[in-house]
Design a protein around this motif. Structure first.
Motif, short mmCIF file in Angstrom:
data_model
loop_
_atom_site.label_atom_id
_atom_site.label_comp_id
_atom_site.label_asym_id
_atom_site.label_seq_id
_atom_site.Cartn_x
_atom_site.Cartn_y
_atom_site.Cartn_z
N ILE A 247 0.91 -1.12 -0.24
CA ILE A 247 0.06 -0.11 -0.01
C ILE A 247 0.88 1.28 -0.05
O ILE A 247 1.91 1.22 0.95
CB ILE A 247 -0.92 0.10 1.25
CG1 ILE A 247 -1.93 -1.37 1.22
CG2 ILE A 247 -1.85 1.33 1.29
CD1 ILE A 247 -2.64 -1.26 2.39
N ILE A 248 0.74 2.10 -1.03
CA ILE A 248 1.49 3.53 -0.95
C ILE A 248 0.48 4.41 -0.80
O ILE A 248 -0.52 4.56 -1.45
CB ILE A 248 1.96 3.75 -2.40
CG1 ILE A 248 2.85 2.19 -2.74
CG2 ILE A 248 2.96 4.94 -2.29
CD1 ILE A 248 3.40 2.20 -4.05
N THR A 249 0.91 5.51 0.11
CA THR A 249 -0.05 6.52 0.34
C THR A 249 0.56 7.86 0.36
O THR A 249 2.03 7.73 0.50
CB THR A 249 -0.97 6.31 1.64
OG1 THR A 249 -1.98 7.25 1.99
CG2 THR A 249 0.13 6.20 2.91
N ASP A 250 -0.17 8.98 0.86
CA ASP A 250 0.49 10.22 1.04
C ASP A 250 1.16 10.12 2.38
O ASP A 250 0.54 9.52 3.45
CB ASP A 250 -0.58 11.56 0.85
CG ASP A 250 -0.63 11.72 -0.54
OD1 ASP A 250 -0.03 11.02 -1.57
OD2 ASP A 250 -1.51 12.70 -0.90
N SER A 251 2.14 10.76 2.69
CA SER A 251 3.10 10.66 4.22
C SER A 251 1.79 11.41 5.02
O SER A 251 1.74 10.87 6.28
CB SER A 251 4.10 11.75 4.05
OG SER A 251 5.06 11.12 3.09
N GLN A 252 1.04 12.21 4.53
CA GLN A 252 0.05 12.75 5.73
C GLN A 252 -1.17 12.04 6.28
O GLN A 252 -1.80 12.11 7.02
CB GLN A 252 -0.53 14.17 5.10
CG GLN A 252 -1.28 13.89 3.83
CD GLN A 252 -1.99 15.23 3.12
OE1 GLN A 252 -2.30 15.96 3.87
NE2 GLN A 252 -1.88 15.28 1.71
N ALA A 253 -1.38 10.87 5.37
CA ALA A 253 -2.25 9.91 5.64
C ALA A 253 -1.70 8.69 6.32
O ALA A 253 -2.54 7.78 6.40
CB ALA A 253 -2.99 9.43 4.34
N PHE A 254 -0.48 8.67 6.72
CA PHE A 254 0.09 7.34 7.27
C PHE A 254 -0.51 6.91 8.21
O PHE A 254 -0.98 5.58 8.31
CB PHE A 254 1.46 8.02 7.60
CG PHE A 254 2.77 7.80 6.68
CD1 PHE A 254 2.77 6.52 5.98
CD2 PHE A 254 3.80 8.37 6.97
CE1 PHE A 254 3.54 6.55 5.08
CE2 PHE A 254 5.07 8.20 5.98
CZ PHE A 254 5.03 7.34 5.27
N ALA A 255 -0.83 7.57 9.41
CA ALA A 255 -1.64 7.21 10.53
C ALA A 255 -2.92 6.49 10.33
O ALA A 255 -3.21 5.43 10.69
CB ALA A 255 -1.68 8.33 11.51
#
Length: 399
Positions: A247-255
Motif C-alpha cells: 500500500i502506497i499513500t501520502d505521508s500525511q495519511a500514514f496514521a
C-alpha cells in the motif's frame, strides 16, 4: 492523447549546462546546439542575465534540458547575483560545457575543479573557431590548464557540433539511470493499492507528479494497480480477494491508513519512495533519528525544491512545523525556503527536512545532501520525518 517530449518532467531529464565568461558565445552555442533560438544573442557582454532552460532530445542520450547561464566573470552587485544563480545551476548540472576563449584560464580552471569536486563531467569547448586567430594557442592552454582535449566548434557555421554531441553522449555519468521508484517492493502480478487523498492540495482534474510516475512504473512492471481515497480505504480493501502486497499513500495519511491496513500488507508513501529514488535514504534515516534529540531551542530548516503559492494546511509550511512545535513547544524556530533559495551556511540548523523533490533532478537533491553532510547538519525527508513524528516509524516500509 499521445505524450510529447514536453510531458517528460524536468527532474527526469539530463541537465546540460553552458558555462563561460561573458561574450564567450554560450547563448549562440546553445541556440546552435538546440537548432532554435532559446537565448538572445548579442555582441554586448552580459546579455544573458538569468539562466535560460530549453527541453530537447539528443539522439543516444534522450530527454535533456539545455541551460544557458550568465557569464561567471560578471561584476558589480547585479553581476554577483547572476554568478550566484550560475552556481546554483551548476548544482543541478549533469554535464557541463565549459567555454574557453583565451589563453588565460584562471577562472575556467576554478570552475573545472568545482565541477570535478561535484563529480560532474566537464567538456572544454572552444567556440568561435571561424573567428579566433589564436585557436591553436587556446587549444594548447586548455590542454595545459585543464588536462583535457577541448572540442573546437563554431556556433555560426555548425562546425564541430556533431563531435560535441558525441562527447556529451560519451560523458553521460554512470548510474545516471536511476533505480526503480518502487525497487523490489512490487513485481509482475502484484496487487498494489494506492491511497491518495484528494484534498485542497490535490490539483483539480489531475494527479500530482509522484503519483503519476509511480502509477506508470507499476503498470510497466505489469502490476495490478488499485486506487482510492483515504475515506474509501475500507471499501477498496473489501473489493479485493486478498490483501494487497503493498500500500502506497501520502505521508500525511500514514496514521489513518496504518489503522485500517491488513497486517499482511507493507505500507510506505510516495514521499518515502522518492526519498530513495532521488536522495540519500541512509542519511535521511540517520536524520530522522535525530528528531528525538531536538528541543524547544532547536532550529529546523524545511526545504522545498519547487515554488508554489502556499495553500491552507500546506504539508511543508504548516503541517510539519505544527507537528514539531506541538512536540517541542510553540517557540521552536522553523525556517522555510523554496526553489533554489537553499542557504550556503547550514551550520545554524539542528535538522533539515527536505521535500520529496518531485520537480528537481537527483543531481540537485544530492548536491543539497552533500552540502549538509559537509557541514555536519542532519537531513531527512518529509515522509520519513512524518513517519517518525506520528509514531509509526517502525511500522512503515522504508527502502
Amino acid at each position: 492523447m499521445t505524450a510529447t517530449l514536453q510531458d517528460i518532467p524536468s527532474g527526469e531529464r539530463i541537465h546540460i549546462g553552458f558555462f563561460g565568461r561573458r561574450n564567450s558565445g554560450k547563448s549562440a552555442l546553445a541556440n546552435a546546439f538546440a537548432g532554435q533560438e532559446i537565448s538572445i544573442v548579442s555582441d554586448q557582454a552580459g546579455t544573458t542575465t538569468d539562466p535560460v532552460k530549453k527541453p530537447m532530445e539528443i539522439c543516444g542520450l534522450g530527454a535533456c534540458v539545455l541551460i544557458d547561464t550568465a557569464g561567471f566573470d560578471d561584476r558589480g552587485a547585479l553581476g554577483e547575483s547572476r554568478v550566484e544563480k550560475t552556481k546554483k545551476v551548476a548544482d543541478m548540472t549533469d554535464i557541463a560545457l565549459l567555454l574557453c576563449m583565451d589563453t588565460f584560464l584562471g577562472e575556467e580552471k576554478k570552475w573545472y575543479e568545482h565541477f570535478q569536486i561535484k563529480s560532474t563531467p566537464v567538456i572544454p569547448v572552444i567556440n568561435k573557431s571561424d573567428l579566433l586567430e589564436n585557436i591553436e594557442m587556446v587549444e594548447t592552454a586548455v590542454n595545459q590548464y585543464l588536462g583535457e582535449r577541448p572540442v573546437i566548434v563554431s556556433a555560426r557555421t555548425g562546425d564541430g557540433l556533431s563531435e560535441l554531441k558525441e562527447r556529451i553522449v560519451g560523458a553521460l555519468p554512470e548510474g545516471c539511470d536511476r533505480p526503480d521508484i518502487t525497487g523490489q517492493l512490487a513485481g509482475p502480478g502484484d496487487v498494489v493499492l494506492l491511497v491518495m487523498p484528494q484534498d485542497i492540495h490535490a490539483p483539480r482534474g489531475r494527479l500530482i507528479l509522484p503519483q503519476v510516475q509511480t502509477i506508470r512504473e507499476l503498470l510497466d512492471k505489469k502490476c495490478i494497480v488499485v486506487s482510492t481515497v483515504t475515506e474509501k480505504l475500507t471499501e477498496a480493501l473489501a473489493t479485493l480477494k486478498k490483501p494487497p502486497g503493498l500500500i502506497i499513500t501520502d505521508s500525511q495519511a500514514f496514521a489513518a491508513v496504518w489503522e485500517k491496513k491488513p497486517k499482511e500488507s507493507a505500507l510506505t508513501s510516495f514521499s518515502v519512495l522518492f526519498a530513495a529514488y532521488k536522495g540519500d535514504m541512509d542519511y535521511y534515516r540517520e536524520g530522522a533519528l535525530r528528531i528525538g534529540a531536538l528541543t524547544a531551542r532547536s532550529r529546523v530548516l524545511v526545504a522545498e525544491c519547487c515554488t508554489h503559492a502556499p495553500l491552507e494546511e500546506d504539508i511543508g509550511r504548516e503541517k510539519i512545523p505544527r507537528m514539531l512545535r506541538r512536540k517541542y513547544g510553540e517557540n521552536m524556530q522553523v525556517d522555510i525556503v523554496s526553489g533554489t533559495d537553499f542557504p550556503e551556511d547550514l551550520t545554524g540548523y539542528d535538522l533539515i527536512i527536505q521535500c520529496g523533490g518531485c520537480m528537481a533532478s537527483r543531481k540537485y537533491i544530492l548536491a543539497r545532501v552533500r552540502q549538509a553532510k559537509k557541514q555536519g547538519v542532519p537531513m531527512t525527508n518529509y515522509g520519513v520525518a512524518i513517519a517518525y513524528l506520528t509514531g509509526i516509524w517502525d511500522k512503515i516500509f522504508i527502502l
